[in-house]
Enzyme design. Structure first.
Site, PDB file in Angstrom:
ATOM      1  N   GLU A  60      44.598  52.894  23.260  1.00  0.00           N
ATOM      2  CA  GLU A  60      45.364  54.132  23.119  1.00  0.00           C
ATOM      3  C   GLU A  60      46.787  53.944  23.636  1.00  0.00           C
ATOM      4  O   GLU A  60      47.762  54.308  22.983  1.00  0.00           O
ATOM      5  CB  GLU A  60      44.673  55.246  23.893  1.00  0.00           C
ATOM      6  CG  GLU A  60      45.486  56.525  24.052  1.00  0.00           C
ATOM      7  CD  GLU A  60      45.177  57.254  25.335  1.00  0.00           C
ATOM      8  OE1 GLU A  60      45.910  57.063  26.327  1.00  0.00           O
ATOM      9  OE2 GLU A  60      44.191  58.014  25.354  1.00  0.00           O
ATOM     10  N   ASP A 117      40.649  56.311  18.417  1.00  0.00           N
ATOM     11  CA  ASP A 117      41.986  56.902  18.470  1.00  0.00           C
ATOM     12  C   ASP A 117      43.034  55.829  18.722  1.00  0.00           C
ATOM     13  O   ASP A 117      44.129  55.860  18.143  1.00  0.00           O
ATOM     14  CB  ASP A 117      42.065  58.015  19.516  1.00  0.00           C
ATOM     15  CG  ASP A 117      41.820  57.545  20.934  1.00  0.00           C
ATOM     16  OD1 ASP A 117      41.109  56.538  21.131  1.00  0.00           O
ATOM     17  OD2 ASP A 117      42.344  58.195  21.866  1.00  0.00           O
TER      18      ASP A 117
END
Length: 348
Positions: A60, A117
């Site tokens: 991330e 993500d």
């Protein structure tokens, strides 16, 4: 191979047409802000340091670093961050990134599961930078990750198209209350770009189903989504996790705004539910009581962006002052400022 090459070239053309105005003419993260961010969180190897989480790095953070360096129009910093990412995190056989790199452990990677993500952020930033800076190798790397996400992490379950938080550990039979999702992992602005890189109608379905689920997740007195949600039956907070609206979920309204979502009702419910005494907070969903106040400008800017999008309210002076202290809110603040500067300059 010819079909893949044709799709890649089509994606390059489409990305150039889509992003050229912002990429070529605008610097959306101010040089002084980017310099301050780098000083605080980026080391000389290209590692983005999460100083609020034991100084680890994760996919991330590398994805955020790539995106912010693109928005700052800094190709050299982008390449530095990408070098660490591809050499230290792209260790899996499926082309996705391992989620965590710990400077205090040997080896530095002890869990090879991915975080979807992070993969989305990395692929998205690579695609934008590749189009803006005429770097076909970035486009190719982005396309590989997009294809891997589509085949490994995007699943069909219960008539919905879902993004698994990681390839392992979130589906039955290993996870009895699976599928388990994290609604903050849907980076809506990235999904149309993924569809250019790995053409499939599943990306639009993923976006549509993510928004529909978000509208339905109204847990507890404050009617907020949980960090981790079981979809085994009706959506419910997942077993083994605190039933809370916490740090991951804070970014959901910012992601919606950056993607161009204009659902005032959804924004209003999220803003009202997550705000205590004028500032965002983590929330115990069972009781509706706040657990921790989040007074940093990087957290507050999420509500400031919502107010701008929904009501045209100008950002307060505190939101415009960037003094990085912790990695995560500092990242959110720069993403918020970049969005408002590009799409809603009237709020500055």
């Amino acid at each position: 191979m010819r079909g893949i090459a044709t799709r890649l070239m089509a994606g390059v053309v489409a990305l150039n047409l889509l992003w050229q105005p912002a990429a070529a003419q605008q610097v959306l993260v101010a040089p002084q802000a980017w310099a301050a961010y780098k000083t605080q969180f980026l080391d000389q190897t290209g590692r983005v340091i999460d100083n609020g989480n034991g100084n680890i790095s994760h996919s991330e953070g590398q994805g955020y670093g790539l995106l912010l360096s693109y928005l700052a129009n800094s190709p050299s910093d982008f390449e530095q961050i990408w070098y660490f990412t591809r050499t230290e995190l792209l260790l899996r056989n499926d082309g996705l990134a391992v989620w965590k790199w710990d400077p205090n452990s040997k080896p530095h990677v002890t869990d090879i599961n991915n975080a979807s993500d992070g993969d989305l952020l990395i692929a998205y930033a690579l695609a934008l930078a590749g189009a803006a800076w005429k770097k076909p190798e970035y486009i190719e790397a982005a396309a590989k990750m997009a294809h891997s996400l589509l085949t490994e992490a995007v699943v069909q379950s219960g008539g919905r198209t879902l993004l698994m938080p990681g390839v392992e550990g979130f589906m039955p039979p290993g996870r009895k209350d699976g599928p388990v999702i994290n609604p903050s992992y849907w980076i809506y602005e990235a999904l149309p770009v993924m569809a250019l890189l790995a053409p499939s109608d599943q990306w639009q379905k993923l976006s549509d189903d993510g928004l529909a689920l978000l509208r339905s997740m109204q847990f507890g007195p404050r009617k907020l989504p949980a960090e981790w949600v079981s979809l085994a039956r009706m959506p419910a907070p997942a077993e083994g996790f605190d039933a809370e609206f916490a740090y991951n979920a804070i970014r959901i309204p910012l992601y919606l705004a950056r993607a161009g979502v204009t659902d005032a009702e959804l924004f209003g419910r999220l803003q009202q539910g997550m705000t205590v005494d004028g500032a965002p907070a983590t929330i115990d969903l069972t009781t509706g009581k706040p657990k921790a106040a989040l007074s940093d400008a990087g957290y507050r800017i999420v509500n400031d962006v919502v107010a701008c999008v929904v009501h045209g309210t100008k950002l307060p002076e505190s939101a415009l002052q960037f003094s990085p202290a912790l990695y995560y809110p500092s990242t959110l603040q720069l993403l918020g400022l970049a969005f408002v500067g590009e799409k809603h300059p009237e709020c500055l």
